[in-house]
Design an enzyme around this catalytic site. Structure first.
Site, short mmCIF file in Angstrom:
data_model
loop_
_atom_site.label_atom_id
_atom_site.label_comp_id
_atom_site.label_asym_id
_atom_site.label_seq_id
_atom_site.Cartn_x
_atom_site.Cartn_y
_atom_site.Cartn_z
N CYS A 170 0.95 -1.20 0.08
CA CYS A 170 0.01 0.12 0.01
C CYS A 170 0.73 1.37 0.04
O CYS A 170 0.27 2.49 -0.07
CB CYS A 170 -1.05 -0.05 1.21
SG CYS A 170 -1.90 -1.38 1.29
N HIS B 139 -2.72 8.04 6.24
CA HIS B 139 -2.79 6.64 5.56
C HIS B 139 -4.12 6.25 5.82
O HIS B 139 -4.86 5.90 5.02
CB HIS B 139 -1.71 5.73 5.97
CG HIS B 139 -1.63 4.43 5.28
ND1 HIS B 139 -1.55 4.44 3.94
CD2 HIS B 139 -1.84 3.14 5.77
CE1 HIS B 139 -1.71 3.13 3.50
NE2 HIS B 139 -1.88 2.27 4.71
N HIS C 266 -9.93 1.85 0.10
CA HIS C 266 -8.38 1.65 0.10
C HIS C 266 -7.98 1.22 -1.16
O HIS C 266 -8.25 0.05 -1.56
CB HIS C 266 -7.91 0.77 1.27
CG HIS C 266 -6.68 0.66 1.43
ND1 HIS C 266 -5.84 1.20 0.76
CD2 HIS C 266 -5.87 0.17 2.29
CE1 HIS C 266 -4.41 1.22 1.09
NE2 HIS C 266 -4.45 0.43 2.11
N GLU D 184 -0.94 5.06 13.95
CA GLU D 184 -0.77 6.19 13.06
C GLU D 184 -1.01 7.63 13.98
O GLU D 184 -0.41 8.77 14.03
CB GLU D 184 -1.56 6.26 11.83
CG GLU D 184 -1.16 7.52 10.77
CD GLU D 184 -1.59 7.35 9.43
OE1 GLU D 184 -1.07 8.41 8.72
OE2 GLU D 184 -2.59 6.73 9.14
N PHE E 10 2.05 -3.43 3.99
CA PHE E 10 2.19 -4.77 4.31
C PHE E 10 3.74 -5.12 3.95
O PHE E 10 4.12 -4.50 3.00
CB PHE E 10 1.26 -5.79 3.94
CG PHE E 10 -0.10 -5.88 4.30
CD1 PHE E 10 -0.45 -5.23 5.66
CD2 PHE E 10 -1.16 -6.63 3.73
CE1 PHE E 10 -1.51 -5.07 6.21
CE2 PHE E 10 -2.37 -6.41 4.29
CZ PHE E 10 -2.67 -5.90 5.50
N LYS F 261 -10.04 7.93 2.64
CA LYS F 261 -10.33 6.56 2.35
C LYS F 261 -12.00 6.45 2.64
O LYS F 261 -12.49 5.47 2.60
CB LYS F 261 -9.41 5.52 3.22
CG LYS F 261 -8.08 5.55 2.49
CD LYS F 261 -7.08 4.38 3.08
CE LYS F 261 -5.76 4.22 2.40
NZ LYS F 261 -4.83 5.48 2.60
#
Length: 412
Positions: free
Chosen positions: A165, A305, A339, A316, A398, A334
């Site tokens: 991502c 994010h 996403h 975060e 990831f 998002k």
């Protein structure tokens, strides 16, 4: 010259997302706060049967692209359209430029997984003679960059970073390095993804990453909310045109913003989970700010994010509160877009530039009140007027990939 000593201008923007098929329509959609999530016929019968798709039919995509479209995977098509918009926005003409000095760096996390599933079904049900001879070109992730290179006659370096991502943001950082090295004069950079398939969606569901809010699909993606339960699968593409500032000015272009700094780190910790304390993400943030020549207190805005997953948002938010305690405004797109995986970092970089230009911070869709433990200034309920000079855009993938882009408004 080191990368940090070469000012890099962002001169063109292009977007194809679930909220719109251009940068302007996507911006309007994100500012509206209306989620793009909807039931997805391809996912019928699965525990999670909704997604955020680009609302442009395949036949319309094919018409816009032209005869070459029949040999392209969906992510490649989205990348080509976004790249065309970005190049036109930059005032460049691919028919007139020296293509040997133009690079393409476009991240993609998953490749053509929809085509993979389709061709696997053909093989199983109808035999090897029914597998398309173009199956591999439509599956391999590097074809998003290859397809854009072909379409634009860009014959410099053609690269496809795959950092999950964070792929789109990694591509922008790599583009900066190419410009600093002198290997090219223009880079068409960003990310593209079209991975909404039955296997991929099920895999994310099995790991507990997806929202299961089937009774409230429009409200399923709710970054930083106390009751967030996962993200919504999405597709899209975000492309930026990057040039050295002196080169852009010499041809009469007016930069939209500056790419002032980049920070990239790896957690070296876990395949999917961030470490407690998010030391890798913090190192990436501090590296981006140091390269930009600004202090943490100079940051006025954070494009987070913000995936709407319990662990990511908590980690975060704690990172932002610790490193940026002066409470800059924070948003995540998002809630509207879902996403977009490997495209997310590039799409969000474009949105950060638009935030600076419009002097408006979009609110976090579906967030009425942040989780009480988050000590950050999340923009809620409606967009906020704010003149942003310095911003950061976070991307975490990831595998423990962390990329932070530091952006500054153009004051020339």
């Amino acid at each position: 010259m080191g990368a940090a000593t070469v000012p890099v201008a962002i001169t063109g923007l292009g977007l194809v997302t679930p909220a719109g098929d251009t940068a302007d329509t996507t911006w309007d959609g994100v500012c509206s706060g209306r989620s793009a999530a909807a039931k997805d016929p391809l996912l019928a019968g699965l525990p999670v049967d909704f997604s955020c798709r680009v609302q442009v039919p395949d036949e319309v995509l094919d018409h816009r692209i032209g005869r070459k479209s029949w040999r392209m995977g969906r992510a490649e098509k989205l990348a080509v359209l976004a790249a065309r918009e970005a190049v036109a926005d930059a005032g460049l003409d691919p028919k007139a430029w020296d293509g040997t000095r133009v690079a393409t760096v476009i991240g993609c996390g998953m490749g053509g997984v929809q085509k993979w599933e389709e061709q696997q079904t053909r093989l199983h049900e109808r035999g090897p003679d029914m597998v398309s001879p173009l199956a591999i070109p439509m599956i391999i992730p590097n074809q998003v960059s290859g397809g854009v290179s072909i379409d634009l006659n860009a014959r410099g370096a053609g690269l496809t970073p795959a950092t999950a991502c964070a792929s789109g943001a990694t591509a922008i950082a790599v583009a900066r390095d190419l410009l600093a090295s002198g290997l090219c004069d223009v880079v068409v950079a960003g990310g593209a993804e079209a991975a909404i398939g039955r296997l991929c969606t099920t895999g994310f569901w099995r790991m507990g990453a997806l929202s299961e809010r089937t009774d409230d699909i429009g409200g399923a993606s709710r970054p930083f909310a106390a009751d967030r339960d996962g993200f919504v699968m999405a597709e899209g593409a975000g492309i930026l045109v990057l040039e050295r500032v002196d080169d852009a000015l010499a041809r009469g272009a007016r930069p939209r913003a500056l790419l002032a700094g980049c920070g990239s780190t790896s957690d070296a910790y876990h395949p999917t989970a961030p470490p407690e304390g998010a030391w890798g993400a913090e190192a990436a943030l501090r590296a981006a700010l140091a390269e930009a020549g600004v202090s943490p207190h100079d940051v006025e805005h954070v494009n987070a994010h913000g995936t709407s997953t319990p662990l990511n948002d908590a980690t975060e938010a704690a990172l932002i509160a610790r490193v940026l305690p002066h409470r800059p405004s924070v948003t995540s797109a998002k809630g509207v877009l879902g996403h977009t995986l490997g495209a997310a970092g590039a799409i969000e970089a474009v949105l950060t530039v638009l935030t600076m230009q419009h002097r408006v911070v979009p609110h976090v869709a579906n967030l009425q009140a942040p989780a009480p433990e988050f000590d950050v200034d999340l923009v809620v309920k409606e967009p906020r007027r704010q003149h942003v000079h310095t911003a950061v855009s976070h991307s975490f993938g990831f595998g423990g990939h962390n990329v932070v882009l530091a952006l500054r408004s153009w004051r020339g």
